[in-house]
Design an enzyme around this catalytic site. Structure first.
Site, short mmCIF file in Angstrom:
data_model
loop_
_atom_site.label_atom_id
_atom_site.label_comp_id
_atom_site.label_asym_id
_atom_site.label_seq_id
_atom_site.Cartn_x
_atom_site.Cartn_y
_atom_site.Cartn_z
NE ARG A 170 7.20 8.79 3.88
CZ ARG A 170 5.95 9.26 3.88
NH1 ARG A 170 4.94 8.48 3.55
NH2 ARG A 170 5.74 10.51 4.22
CG ASP A 183 1.93 6.26 2.63
OD1 ASP A 183 0.84 5.66 2.77
OD2 ASP A 183 2.79 6.37 3.53
CE1 TYR A 227 7.76 0.35 -0.52
CE2 TYR A 227 8.29 -1.56 0.83
CZ TYR A 227 7.35 -0.75 0.22
OH TYR A 227 6.02 -1.00 0.37
NE ARG A 284 -3.52 -2.37 2.51
CZ ARG A 284 -3.99 -2.92 3.61
NH1 ARG A 284 -3.78 -2.33 4.77
NH2 ARG A 284 -4.69 -4.03 3.57
#
Lengths: 251, 251
Positions: B199, B54, B112, B52
């Site tokens: 993040r 952002d 990522y 999911r």
């Protein structure tokens, strides 16, 4: 206050602008620089650019000059400019130069590169930053063809049709194609460029890369001086003005 | 017609979307895929995504699955999808997978990466594609700190405050920082990620890189399980979902 001649190195994302040069009814890089930096320096500015990049063309190292009586210290200009410029235009360097120095007239050579994304499917992250070519490009053949454009030549075949009747002789100092995965970058270092010259060279390079033409076609097309024999004008959004060189080198 | 379970690898520029997951009042990647591909397959689609992402997060290799009775050959899907999808969402691969295969539930691990632009001045071409950090980052020190997050750990310190009360233990298989000029990319390969985990890790890495913290701070923060000791949540636009791995490897 004494007048200073200021030289700036400017980077921009050309996506949102109608090219560098000021126009009556469309937003240009020059207009934004003149308007916003004018507010910073406290008077109307007349800014000259080294190259007239087209709509959608990007720049890492466009060079501009202007005269000012404003008092802002030159070392402060890049940071101060960030406060008044949009985020897609950035002053990377600033220097005081001799009064007779002019961004365009004093330029000795420029480097442009053109980015191609070569895959049968698009890369959504490069939509505004590379020309998408689906057919596999033969980079060896493209590289071979570049020897035919090195040196001083009449580049009429690669000039925009209907362009101004300036002298079509230009000197190409260096040209190369580099590959990194699906990204191909073609770099051109020349003393000057005719209108659309890089984009027309790239359109021709792509015809060579897809085996529509052989590598020596670059020689025959150049010799013909016939725009209709060269390839299509590659789209603007793959083109980047990298650096402008002066007598003293890079600023 | 028999029902097939289709698996797609999807790349997108997240700039224009409110994240992957469908929302009531904002445009999401999932909604665009369900609506546009639904028109291609001729019936309503219910699409599941592996991650999911952002608002503003990009993807090279998001994976989605959906069931369809539509008859379009799987090899034709990437090209056919280009005709119905916006240019910032691209189907890179398509495959028929076993009925029980599910993009999220079947996923074994994900990679990522996070891109930082490290220069005292901004790069206008990376505004939407990297986090701009002005202070010089010590990449050696950042790299050293990464050993403290490798392995199976409670990552509560790096979880979004107010996140769902899922089990905060995750396994990090690999992490590294690479530098190429002014661009630093921090890569994270893990079996799963908590909300905002990458993040928040990057926000902490930056504190280490600017010498606000030493490399071992990563260990102490992780051990504390205290979100307030970790760095700020790095902005979404520097984050990229690179790849999702399954039992059979990459799809």
């Amino acid at each position: 206050m004494c007048e200073r001649n200021i030289c700036l190195t400017v980077a921009y994302d050309g996506t949102a602008y109608h090219g560098f040069q000021r126009q009556a009814n469309a937003l240009s890089i020059q207009q934004v620089l003149e308007d916003r930096l004018g507010s910073l320096f406290g008077h109307t500015l007349k800014i000259a650019g080294a190259a007239r990049t087209d709509t959608g063309v990007h720049a890492h190292g466009q060079v501009v000059t202007f005269k000012t009586t404003g008092s802002i210290p030159v070392s402060r200009i890049p940071f101060a400019a960030q406060g008044v410029l949009p985020t897609d235009i950035v002053i990377r360097k600033a220097a005081v130069v001799p009064a007779e120095f002019h961004a365009r007239i004093s330029a000795k050579s420029k480097i442009y590169y053109y980015r191609i994304y070569n895959n049968h499917l698009a890369d959504p992250l490069l939509i505004r930053y590379a020309w998408h070519i689906r057919r596999k490009l033969d980079i060896e053949r493209m590289s071979q063809s570049l020897k035919h454009i090195i040196g001083k030549h009449d580049f009429s075949a690669f000039r925009a049709t209907g362009g101004a009747t300036v002298n079509p002789v230009r000197e190409m100092l260096h040209a190369e194609c580099r590959q990194d995965g699906d990204v191909i970058e073609c770099l051109f270092h020349g003393t000057g460029f005719l209108y659309h010259m890089v984009r027309n060279l790239v359109g021709t390079l792509v015809n060579i890369g897809i085996h529509k033409l052989d590598a020596d076609a670059m020689f025959h097309i150049r010799e013909s001086r016939d725009r209709h024999r060269a390839g299509v004008t590659a789209p603007a959004h793959g083109l980047y003005l990298k650096e402008v060189y002066y007598e003293s080198g890079l600023l």
